[in-house]
Design a protein around this motif. Sequence first.
Motif, PDB file in Angstrom:
ATOM      1  N   TYR A 105      57.878  45.644   1.513  1.00  0.00           N
ATOM      2  CA  TYR A 105      57.129  44.578   2.177  1.00  0.00           C
ATOM      3  C   TYR A 105      57.839  44.255   3.494  1.00  0.00           C
ATOM      4  O   TYR A 105      59.064  44.393   3.573  1.00  0.00           O
ATOM      5  CB  TYR A 105      57.143  43.315   1.330  1.00  0.00           C
ATOM      6  CG  TYR A 105      56.292  43.336   0.090  1.00  0.00           C
ATOM      7  CD1 TYR A 105      54.965  42.932   0.128  1.00  0.00           C
ATOM      8  CD2 TYR A 105      56.831  43.712  -1.138  1.00  0.00           C
ATOM      9  CE1 TYR A 105      54.187  42.912  -1.024  1.00  0.00           C
ATOM     10  CE2 TYR A 105      56.053  43.690  -2.289  1.00  0.00           C
ATOM     11  CZ  TYR A 105      54.739  43.293  -2.222  1.00  0.00           C
ATOM     12  OH  TYR A 105      53.979  43.269  -3.357  1.00  0.00           O
ATOM     13  N   TYR A 106      57.098  43.771   4.473  1.00  0.00           N
ATOM     14  CA  TYR A 106      57.708  43.461   5.766  1.00  0.00           C
ATOM     15  C   TYR A 106      57.101  42.195   6.362  1.00  0.00           C
ATOM     16  O   TYR A 106      55.937  41.866   6.107  1.00  0.00           O
ATOM     17  CB  TYR A 106      57.583  44.647   6.729  1.00  0.00           C
ATOM     18  CG  TYR A 106      56.230  45.333   6.732  1.00  0.00           C
ATOM     19  CD1 TYR A 106      55.912  46.297   5.765  1.00  0.00           C
ATOM     20  CD2 TYR A 106      55.264  45.034   7.697  1.00  0.00           C
ATOM     21  CE1 TYR A 106      54.674  46.940   5.774  1.00  0.00           C
ATOM     22  CE2 TYR A 106      54.030  45.679   7.709  1.00  0.00           C
ATOM     23  CZ  TYR A 106      53.743  46.622   6.738  1.00  0.00           C
ATOM     24  OH  TYR A 106      52.523  47.254   6.731  1.00  0.00           O
ATOM     25  N   VAL A 107      57.915  41.487   7.151  1.00  0.00           N
ATOM     26  CA  VAL A 107      57.507  40.193   7.713  1.00  0.00           C
ATOM     27  C   VAL A 107      57.998  40.084   9.151  1.00  0.00           C
ATOM     28  O   VAL A 107      59.099  40.554   9.461  1.00  0.00           O
ATOM     29  CB  VAL A 107      58.144  39.013   6.918  1.00  0.00           C
ATOM     30  CG1 VAL A 107      57.663  37.669   7.452  1.00  0.00           C
ATOM     31  CG2 VAL A 107      57.858  39.126   5.438  1.00  0.00           C
ATOM     32  N   ARG A 108      57.194  39.468  10.002  1.00  0.00           N
ATOM     33  CA  ARG A 108      57.634  39.138  11.357  1.00  0.00           C
ATOM     34  C   ARG A 108      56.889  37.888  11.814  1.00  0.00           C
ATOM     35  O   ARG A 108      55.946  37.449  11.140  1.00  0.00           O
ATOM     36  CB  ARG A 108      57.350  40.265  12.334  1.00  0.00           C
ATOM     37  CG  ARG A 108      55.894  40.616  12.439  1.00  0.00           C
ATOM     38  CD  ARG A 108      55.546  41.396  13.683  1.00  0.00           C
ATOM     39  NE  ARG A 108      55.522  40.557  14.871  1.00  0.00           N
ATOM     40  CZ  ARG A 108      55.102  40.974  16.060  1.00  0.00           C
ATOM     41  NH1 ARG A 108      54.686  42.204  16.226  1.00  0.00           N
ATOM     42  NH2 ARG A 108      55.090  40.151  17.104  1.00  0.00           N
ATOM     43  N   LEU A 109      57.283  37.339  12.949  1.00  0.00           N
ATOM     44  CA  LEU A 109      56.591  36.179  13.513  1.00  0.00           C
ATOM     45  C   LEU A 109      55.939  36.572  14.833  1.00  0.00           C
ATOM     46  O   LEU A 109      56.315  37.568  15.446  1.00  0.00           O
ATOM     47  CB  LEU A 109      57.583  35.042  13.774  1.00  0.00           C
ATOM     48  CG  LEU A 109      58.214  34.416  12.531  1.00  0.00           C
ATOM     49  CD1 LEU A 109      59.338  33.471  12.931  1.00  0.00           C
ATOM     50  CD2 LEU A 109      57.161  33.676  11.717  1.00  0.00           C
ATOM     51  N   ASN A 110      54.970  35.772  15.247  1.00  0.00           N
ATOM     52  CA  ASN A 110      54.381  35.938  16.571  1.00  0.00           C
ATOM     53  C   ASN A 110      54.137  34.545  17.144  1.00  0.00           C
ATOM     54  O   ASN A 110      53.677  33.668  16.417  1.00  0.00           O
ATOM     55  CB  ASN A 110      53.042  36.693  16.474  1.00  0.00           C
ATOM     56  CG  ASN A 110      52.679  37.326  17.792  1.00  0.00           C
ATOM     57  OD1 ASN A 110      53.413  38.188  18.274  1.00  0.00           O
ATOM     58  ND2 ASN A 110      51.575  36.925  18.397  1.00  0.00           N
ATOM     59  N   PRO A 111      54.471  34.341  18.438  1.00  0.00           N
ATOM     60  CA  PRO A 111      54.295  33.005  18.981  1.00  0.00           C
ATOM     61  C   PRO A 111      52.829  32.569  18.958  1.00  0.00           C
ATOM     62  O   PRO A 111      51.941  33.365  19.274  1.00  0.00           O
ATOM     63  CB  PRO A 111      54.778  33.130  20.436  1.00  0.00           C
ATOM     64  CG  PRO A 111      55.347  34.483  20.597  1.00  0.00           C
ATOM     65  CD  PRO A 111      54.971  35.309  19.418  1.00  0.00           C
ATOM     66  N   GLY A 112      52.588  31.314  18.590  1.00  0.00           N
ATOM     67  CA  GLY A 112      51.233  30.755  18.600  1.00  0.00           C
ATOM     68  C   GLY A 112      51.197  29.556  19.534  1.00  0.00           C
ATOM     69  O   GLY A 112      52.198  29.240  20.186  1.00  0.00           O
ATOM     70  N   PRO A 113      50.062  28.857  19.588  1.00  0.00           N
ATOM     71  CA  PRO A 113      49.945  27.708  20.496  1.00  0.00           C
ATOM     72  C   PRO A 113      50.638  26.464  19.923  1.00  0.00           C
ATOM     73  O   PRO A 113      50.800  26.349  18.702  1.00  0.00           O
ATOM     74  CB  PRO A 113      48.436  27.490  20.578  1.00  0.00           C
ATOM     75  CG  PRO A 113      47.910  28.040  19.286  1.00  0.00           C
ATOM     76  CD  PRO A 113      48.837  29.119  18.834  1.00  0.00           C
ATOM     77  N   GLY A 114      51.019  25.517  20.805  1.00  0.00           N
ATOM     78  CA  GLY A 114      51.635  24.261  20.363  1.00  0.00           C
ATOM     79  C   GLY A 114      52.870  24.524  19.522  1.00  0.00           C
ATOM     80  O   GLY A 114      53.697  25.363  19.851  1.00  0.00           O
ATOM     81  N   GLY A 115      52.939  23.816  18.405  1.00  0.00           N
ATOM     82  CA  GLY A 115      54.116  23.970  17.545  1.00  0.00           C
ATOM     83  C   GLY A 115      53.876  24.947  16.399  1.00  0.00           C
ATOM     84  O   GLY A 115      54.614  24.937  15.409  1.00  0.00           O
ATOM     85  N   THR A 116      52.838  25.739  16.520  1.00  0.00           N
ATOM     86  CA  THR A 116      52.502  26.656  15.420  1.00  0.00           C
ATOM     87  C   THR A 116      52.734  28.105  15.825  1.00  0.00           C
ATOM     88  O   THR A 116      52.314  28.521  16.893  1.00  0.00           O
ATOM     89  CB  THR A 116      51.008  26.502  15.034  1.00  0.00           C
ATOM     90  OG1 THR A 116      50.736  25.133  14.851  1.00  0.00           O
ATOM     91  CG2 THR A 116      50.683  27.272  13.768  1.00  0.00           C
ATOM     92  N   ASP A 117      53.395  28.837  14.974  1.00  0.00           N
ATOM     93  CA  ASP A 117      53.522  30.288  15.165  1.00  0.00           C
ATOM     94  C   ASP A 117      52.664  30.991  14.119  1.00  0.00           C
ATOM     95  O   ASP A 117      52.057  30.345  13.272  1.00  0.00           O
ATOM     96  CB  ASP A 117      54.987  30.711  15.014  1.00  0.00           C
ATOM     97  CG  ASP A 117      55.800  30.329  16.235  1.00  0.00           C
ATOM     98  OD1 ASP A 117      55.196  30.163  17.318  1.00  0.00           O
ATOM     99  OD2 ASP A 117      57.032  30.186  16.097  1.00  0.00           O
ATOM    100  N   ARG A 118      52.638  32.305  14.200  1.00  0.00           N
ATOM    101  CA  ARG A 118      51.946  33.081  13.164  1.00  0.00           C
ATOM    102  C   ARG A 118      52.992  33.908  12.433  1.00  0.00           C
ATOM    103  O   ARG A 118      53.945  34.401  13.036  1.00  0.00           O
ATOM    104  CB  ARG A 118      50.928  34.049  13.757  1.00  0.00           C
ATOM    105  CG  ARG A 118      50.109  33.469  14.874  1.00  0.00           C
ATOM    106  CD  ARG A 118      49.052  32.501  14.381  1.00  0.00           C
ATOM    107  NE  ARG A 118      48.191  32.116  15.492  1.00  0.00           N
ATOM    108  CZ  ARG A 118      47.736  30.896  15.673  1.00  0.00           C
ATOM    109  NH1 ARG A 118      48.043  29.920  14.830  1.00  0.00           N
ATOM    110  NH2 ARG A 118      46.941  30.637  16.687  1.00  0.00           N
ATOM    111  N   ILE A 119      52.781  34.058  11.151  1.00  0.00           N
ATOM    112  CA  ILE A 119      53.655  34.945  10.395  1.00  0.00           C
ATOM    113  C   ILE A 119      52.786  36.133   9.957  1.00  0.00           C
ATOM    114  O   ILE A 119      51.640  35.962   9.539  1.00  0.00           O
ATOM    115  CB  ILE A 119      54.284  34.204   9.193  1.00  0.00           C
ATOM    116  CG1 ILE A 119      55.348  35.065   8.529  1.00  0.00           C
ATOM    117  CG2 ILE A 119      53.269  33.761   8.188  1.00  0.00           C
ATOM    118  CD1 ILE A 119      56.186  34.284   7.516  1.00  0.00           C
ATOM    119  N   ILE A 120      53.320  37.322  10.129  1.00  0.00           N
ATOM    120  CA  ILE A 120      52.555  38.528   9.755  1.00  0.00           C
ATOM    121  C   ILE A 120      53.326  39.244   8.652  1.00  0.00           C
ATOM    122  O   ILE A 120      54.498  39.588   8.831  1.00  0.00           O
ATOM    123  CB  ILE A 120      52.374  39.463  10.962  1.00  0.00           C
ATOM    124  CG1 ILE A 120      51.616  38.731  12.076  1.00  0.00           C
ATOM    125  CG2 ILE A 120      51.631  40.732  10.550  1.00  0.00           C
ATOM    126  CD1 ILE A 120      51.551  39.495  13.379  1.00  0.00           C
TER     127      ILE A 120
END
Length: 641
Positions: free
Chosen positions: A416-431
């Motif tokens: 399994y693998y995980v990373r983040l991606n910047p999102g708007p405001g104070g929210t990011d995305r986790i993939i």
Amino acid sequence: MSAGNAAVDAAATASPATTHRLVKEVETAVVISGSLRGYARASRGLSGGFNDFDRRICPLCLTLASSEKRTSPQPQIFRSSGLFRGYASWTTALARASSRFRNIPRRAEFETHGPRSQRPKSVDPASLCRLGENAMNVSGEATRSFWMLDTSFPSAPRLEQDEHCDVAVIGAGIAGVSIAYELALAGRKVVLVDRGPLLGGMTSRTTAHLAPICDDGLSALVKMRGEALARGFQESQQAAVDCIEQHVGRLEIDCDFRRLDGFLFPAAWMDEREAARECNKEYAAAAKIGVEVEHGKGVPLKGHESAPILRYPNQATFHPLKYLRALLADFQKRGGKVFADSAVVEIEEGKQVRLKCDGGSTIIASNAVFATNSPINTWVKIHSKMAPYRTYAMAFDIERGILPDALYWDMDDPYYYVRLNPGPGGTDRIIAGGRDHKSGEADDGEARFTALEAWIRALVPDLGRERARWSGQVLDTIDYCGFIGRSPGNGNVFIATGDSGQGMTHGALAGLLIRDLIVEGSNPWEAVYAPDRTPPAAFAQYVNENLTTVKNLAGYLLPGEIKSADDLKPGEGGILQDGLSKFAVCRDRDGRLHRHSASCTHLGCIVHWNSTEQCWDCPCHGSQFSPDGAVLNGPAIRPLA
Ligand SMILES: Cc1cc2nc3c(=O)[nH]c(=O)nc-3n(C[C@H](O)[C@H](O)[C@H](O)COP(=O)(O)OP(=O)(O)OC[C@H]3O[C@@H](n4cnc5c(N)ncnc54)[C@H](O)[C@@H]3O)c2cc1C
Ligand code: FES
């Protein structure tokens, strides 16, 4: 009159029961005799020497090895293969005879789309993709990746005239775009052509970890390739990430590129001792080949706060479509030509390579590079050394700061693998990604998404709402490294394929390696990726992966999966037996029924319905077809018949 012809005649006049028996007998005889012939040749191949195994052992190579160099690749398959020639002509003739007695609608009664040549010539690829119809690559599959939500595919015209160039690059994914771009920087006149929307291949379905660390594990890599080649692999993968970073800096590309740590943490089922053992093993291999790594304790994922882990510094990540759009724009500024929605359907190799596209135009080039994810210019040699796996990914909201920005991989197999991606405001995305299986061997995508979500929610309980879920395919090679370089037996034809879960770095690396081979004649890493290699240590993997083909062909003897097309609800598909022939029958989500031959147009394996992506997957070498039979992914070139 041959026994076969007598059987056809008998079948045409006999009762349904007799027809069925005759059909079965002839089918069985054809397959058994073909298999025996194949077995005899396999034995000869084995006794002829292991180093030749990619030409001799594969039951398909056995009859095809001598016809690897050809002009028009797959359409000639039935002319070259003894087993399939016999099988195809018998099944067609006998099915025609026996269908008289059956209550199954014939092809004409099913709704089919017009042939590709009758479709409009000038189309905006982005709009095709938005519609999700007619897209001639995997952008036409049902799910939409996270990257497709905020970035469209760049548009380009269809190839309508002949082109002459130094290098023709076929396939506009990360490999093709990187190769075309590096060659343009080196002053070559390059034409880049794609069968569908640019960047709409597997590149649009990635999760984009830019991780140089071999994703099968460094200990496995060292064992398989030895220290020197393993070191070359790691150096070259690192160089690929450096190269991406340089382009991002030089062109000031806004694509969220950043350097960060990668963490290897225990699989859910591992106890501390097992995890520590795994860490020690990987640490020792990394130390042997000079890879920077540190032992550590814990990652901020629930249940793993004090687990034994490894930290690999200097990994990276980015937004792949934003990066590649910028590279393509600069490529065109430098005089590079790009064409979309133009499939290469015929290849003529020689001093000049001639590539015929489906619209009738030809590209004439001094060199050609097949960056089609799965090469379409070679039938067996390369395909028998890699296997297709489907992998799944999901994106969710996450409050910024909950999880440090890093790459995370667990020690499971498949991992399994995980990373983040910047999102708007104070929210990011986790993939998050994982739950891989061999292509075509499961049709339970929804259950896999459920399991993937459960896995990531257990590790990150504060996860927000879901943003995207999608799947795609990777090609695992028998020795963990891609095939990048001269196509076997060719001086001016090159391939880039077999990039496993590391297609981003393999693609960027292909740009450097193939540029050097074309411009300078050599590259320091060419032995690591040499397409004609056959490492003896990979023999067991080779046999294991190729059993899929043998198993699949035996499937011709089994009954169909569905009794009647009437049983299919919208979104469902299955294999229907009609006389001796097998048909891939599905009802698309709009309720239209489609029926095509179930034989993959690459080498004849039976395709399998994928209800998540609404396409047909071929388990043997990874071809994919849309409900209307169009090719979405190679190595097939021709639509399902
Ligand atoms: C869910 C998922 C997660 C992944 N995660 C990672 C990751 O984190 N890190 C990583 O490094 N890799 C990852 N990968 C792998 C990586 O995304 C792929 O290996 C890589 O994008 C492949 O790039 P490519 O250029 O070789 O192929 P593609 O992007 O598929 O490009 C090939 C192109 O060739 C074109 N083509 C095919 N046939 C023809 C023809 N006859 N004529 C003209 N054009 C043709 C196609 O239309 C296509 O656009 C992941 C893959 C998946 C599916
Ligand atoms: S038989 Fe090779 S991809 Fe289908």
